[in-house]
Design a protein around this motif. Structure first.
Motif, mmCIF file in Angstrom:
data_model
loop_
_atom_site.group_PDB
_atom_site.id
_atom_site.type_symbol
_atom_site.label_atom_id
_atom_site.label_comp_id
_atom_site.label_asym_id
_atom_site.label_seq_id
_atom_site.Cartn_x
_atom_site.Cartn_y
_atom_site.Cartn_z
ATOM 1 N N GLU A 30 37.620 38.126 23.144
ATOM 2 C CA GLU A 30 36.231 37.762 23.451
ATOM 3 C C GLU A 30 36.122 36.751 24.585
ATOM 4 N N HIS A 31 37.217 36.482 25.275
ATOM 5 C CA HIS A 31 37.217 35.507 26.365
ATOM 6 C C HIS A 31 37.857 36.100 27.614
ATOM 7 N N GLY A 32 37.231 35.826 28.753
ATOM 8 C CA GLY A 32 37.849 36.124 30.038
ATOM 9 C C GLY A 32 38.239 34.815 30.699
ATOM 10 N N HIS A 33 39.452 34.764 31.248
ATOM 11 C CA HIS A 33 40.005 33.536 31.816
ATOM 12 C C HIS A 33 39.942 33.646 33.344
ATOM 13 N N ILE A 34 39.262 32.710 33.983
ATOM 14 C CA ILE A 34 39.044 32.786 35.426
ATOM 15 C C ILE A 34 39.668 31.591 36.125
ATOM 16 N N THR B 243 42.229 36.073 35.503
ATOM 17 C CA THR B 243 43.680 36.104 35.317
ATOM 18 C C THR B 243 44.110 36.655 33.965
ATOM 19 N N GLY B 244 43.217 36.627 32.980
ATOM 20 C CA GLY B 244 43.617 37.082 31.657
ATOM 21 C C GLY B 244 42.430 37.409 30.782
ATOM 22 N N LEU B 245 42.683 38.236 29.774
ATOM 23 C CA LEU B 245 41.661 38.625 28.815
ATOM 24 C C LEU B 245 42.212 38.454 27.407
#
Length: 353
Positions: free
Chosen positions: A296-300, A291-293
């Protein structure tokens, strides 16, 4: 042999068996329709894959930047097309040097660009081949009508140090008929002006399997087809099993039942959505949504997942747009049968000049 799951993350995995299949499939199509391919290296930026496409039958390569052309020339590739308006004395001087080394052509869509090229090449020992860039519906660069194409072609032909070589377009996806009609009209207008186009260069992977319908074209420039990606699957160019590039990421946090955080953010996955929901497809959890970037983090979002990944689990992600991802990593890991074959430097990565 190292299993790909042992590779540290975030990392880019390239399945070389899928690459080979994608190259062979496109070349077979081109051969069937007697339509030469001039693949675009912007997707992979690797000399080895550029050379492999030529081994299979491509007539040369396409690059998008002068720096990419220099890297490919250094690797021994001698037939290069650079469809870009080259502006500025420093770049023009580099282009002149490159033109002495290899066979290269560029594009122009204004007399200003042509004047700059002519000033640099008027005294050169070898003329520069120049094509007129045409806007057949993409709404980016390019002359706006076939009549304008003829006028600029005549200007190029009269410019010292230059040779008019034809027409080039990067068409809007899904507008094959419009593109075909535009190029046919321009071709006929050039013939009527006694200035026939030697080359009419069409491009793009989204309509690759309809390229033969653009009957005026003398070559086609696909790029993303070598790796495929989520956007190409959405356009029915291929299927997910054809996607050769994936981003390997690790789940580093599960702060809630329905949220996972991975170590691949905007510096690893492109922020392009290209009309799709989310920022890539997780192969093992297709119902999950990235859902978002942040950097350094990807949000799932795991709400719709029957099973959910654990902290430490590694995930393979098919990005929305593979070409951007190639430019985010200094090296990629080539895999075959799930095993690491070789790590290779992305030679033309970061060449924004």
């Amino acid at each position: 042999m190292t299993d790909f799951t042992d590779i540290d993350t975030p990392a880019v995995l390239i399945d070389i068996d899928r690459v080979e299949a994608n190259l062979a499939r496109a070349q077979a199509y081109a051969d069937k329709h007697d339509l030469p391919l001039r693949p675009h290296i912007k997707t992979h930026k690797l000399p080895r894959f550029a050379k492999r496409a030529i081994e299979l039958g491509a007539i040369g390569i396409t690059v998008q930047k002068l720096g990419e052309a220099e890297v490919m020339a250094d690797a021994g590739i001698t037939d290069i097309f650079l469809p870009y308006n080259i502006i500025g004395a420093e770049k023009l001087a580099r282009l002149r040097v490159l033109n002495e080394r290899v066979s290269i052509a560029v594009t122009a869509d204004s007399t200003i660009t042509v004047d700059g090229l002519s000033t640099m090449f008027a005294s050169a020992s070898k003329p520069l081949r120049v094509l007129v860039e045409c806007d057949t519906g993409m709404g980016r660069c390019g002359v706006q009508s076939p009549a304008d194409a003829v006028i600029l072609a005549q200007y190029i032909a009269a410019a010292p140090g230059l040779v008019f070589d034809g027409l080039m377009t990067y068409p809007a996806a899904g507008q094959v008929e419009t593109n075909a009609a535009w190029l046919a009209s321009a071709r006929d207008a050039l013939i009527a002006a006694d200035l026939p186009a030697r080359v009419i260069s069409n491009g793009g992977s989204p309509d690759l399997w309809r390229a033969h319908e653009v009957t005026a074209a003398t070559e086609h420039r696909p790029g993303t087809y070598i790796y495929m990606d989520r956007s190409q699957v959405a356009r029915n160019v291929g299927i997910f099993a054809d996607c050769a590039l994936t981003v390997l990421a690790t789940v580093v946090s599960r702060p809630t039942e329905n949220r996972a955080i991975i170590d691949a953010g905007s510096k690893s996955l492109t922020s392009d959505t290209l009309g799709m929901v989310g920022f890539g497809l997780i192969e093992a959890y297709p119902e999950a949504v990235i859902t978002g970037l942040s950097e350094e983090h990807g949000h799932i979002d795991l709400t719709n997942c029957a099973t959910k990944p654990a902290i430490g689990e590694k995930l393979r992600i098919i990005p929305n747009h593979a070409c951007v991802v190639s430019n985010l990593f200094d090296e990629v890991s080539l895999i075959s049968g799930g095993k690491l074959v070789e790590r290779v430097v992305v030679a033309a990565r970061g060449r924004v000049d």
